[in-house]
Motif scaffolding. Structure first.
Motif, mmCIF file in Angstrom:
data_model
loop_
_atom_site.group_PDB
_atom_site.id
_atom_site.type_symbol
_atom_site.label_atom_id
_atom_site.label_comp_id
_atom_site.label_asym_id
_atom_site.label_seq_id
_atom_site.Cartn_x
_atom_site.Cartn_y
_atom_site.Cartn_z
ATOM 1 N N ARG A 189 -4.836 -34.702 3.922
ATOM 2 C CA ARG A 189 -3.679 -34.088 3.258
ATOM 3 C C ARG A 189 -3.881 -32.596 3.018
ATOM 4 N NH1 ARG A 189 -1.463 -38.519 -1.117
ATOM 5 N NH2 ARG A 189 -1.197 -40.211 0.378
ATOM 6 N N GLN A 195 -3.344 -39.273 -3.823
ATOM 7 C CA GLN A 195 -2.324 -38.419 -4.432
ATOM 8 C C GLN A 195 -2.695 -38.075 -5.872
ATOM 9 O OE1 GLN A 195 0.336 -36.976 -2.751
ATOM 10 N NE2 GLN A 195 0.263 -35.742 -4.616
ATOM 11 N N ASP A 236 -3.057 -34.411 -7.464
ATOM 12 C CA ASP A 236 -2.295 -34.070 -8.668
ATOM 13 C C ASP A 236 -3.220 -33.621 -9.798
ATOM 14 O OD1 ASP A 236 -0.002 -34.783 -7.282
ATOM 15 O OD2 ASP A 236 0.227 -36.719 -8.305
ATOM 16 N N GLU A 291 -4.292 -30.258 -9.134
ATOM 17 C CA GLU A 291 -3.162 -29.382 -8.834
ATOM 18 C C GLU A 291 -3.325 -28.710 -7.475
ATOM 19 O OE1 GLU A 291 -2.743 -26.771 -12.216
ATOM 20 O OE2 GLU A 291 -2.094 -28.415 -13.499
ATOM 21 N N LYS A 320 -2.246 -28.524 -3.424
ATOM 22 C CA LYS A 320 -1.077 -28.746 -2.571
ATOM 23 C C LYS A 320 -1.519 -29.220 -1.197
ATOM 24 C CE LYS A 320 1.588 -27.045 -5.743
ATOM 25 N NZ LYS A 320 1.849 -27.956 -6.794
ATOM 26 N N GLU A 321 -0.748 -30.129 -0.639
ATOM 27 C CA GLU A 321 -1.035 -30.617 0.709
ATOM 28 C C GLU A 321 -0.804 -29.505 1.717
ATOM 29 O OE1 GLU A 321 0.515 -34.470 1.779
ATOM 30 O OE2 GLU A 321 0.715 -35.007 -0.335
#
Length: 171
Positions: A26, A160, A164, A167, A169-170
């Motif tokens: 990811r 995920q 999260d 914090e 980002k993919e």
């Protein structure tokens, strides 16, 4: 100096390898597992090292593997369940984005069966797992920036939750 984007710690069977590979995918970066590094470097399984050489020798090998990976790898890194037992390793983890993947004993039974194939769980695996966690839980928490419970969650959901929690980002 390169540093890992994410370091995963937690007990055996919690899903560090599976989740680590998903998080790396990811984020669009490489995944590395120090247990795999050890097996490759030593040419034998971790269980064989435990049986043939004993836990102290394995822990010394593991310490070197972790220190090397922390210095070289800039992706997602999964550490073996006992890597946090070493004080130098814990000190090296300071400042890294470490996530402790946690699970309770009932989940461990479901995932691993707590079978004797795991060298530290050879006799009375359920009791030994509890004792290992009592000895290690505070160390996992000490090094972690975030704790992600894995109980009742699939790998995608845990991956995920890791992103999260940090914090991130993919890609």
């Amino acid at each position: 100096m390169t540093v890992p984007r994410v370091v995963l710690v937690g007990p055996m069977g919690v899903g560090k390898s599976t989740v680590g590979a998903l998080v790396a995918e990811r984020l669009g970066c490489a995944y590395r597992d120090t247990d795999d590094d050890i097996v490759t470097a030593e040419g034998r399984t971790i269980a064989d090292i435990f049986v043939d050489e004993g836990e102290p020798v394995f822990r010394a090998i593991e310490k070197r593997a972790v220190h090397t990976a922390l210095a070289e790898h800039d992706g997602v890194l999964a550490l073996g369940g006992g890597a946090i037992l070493d004080a130098d390793t814990r000190a090296l983890l300071a400042g890294h984005r470490v996530v402790y993947l946690s699970m309770e004993v009932d989940e461990a039974v479901k995932r691993t069966g707590l079978n004797a194939a795991r060298p530290l769980l050879a006799v009375n695996p359920r009791r030994q797992w509890r004792e290992l966690m009592e000895a290690r839980r505070h160390l996992y928490t000490e090094v972690a920036r975030a704790v992600v419970a894995t109980d009742g969650r699939g790998p995608e959901e845990v991956a995920q939750a890791v992103l999260d929690a940090l914090e991130l980002k993919e890609a």
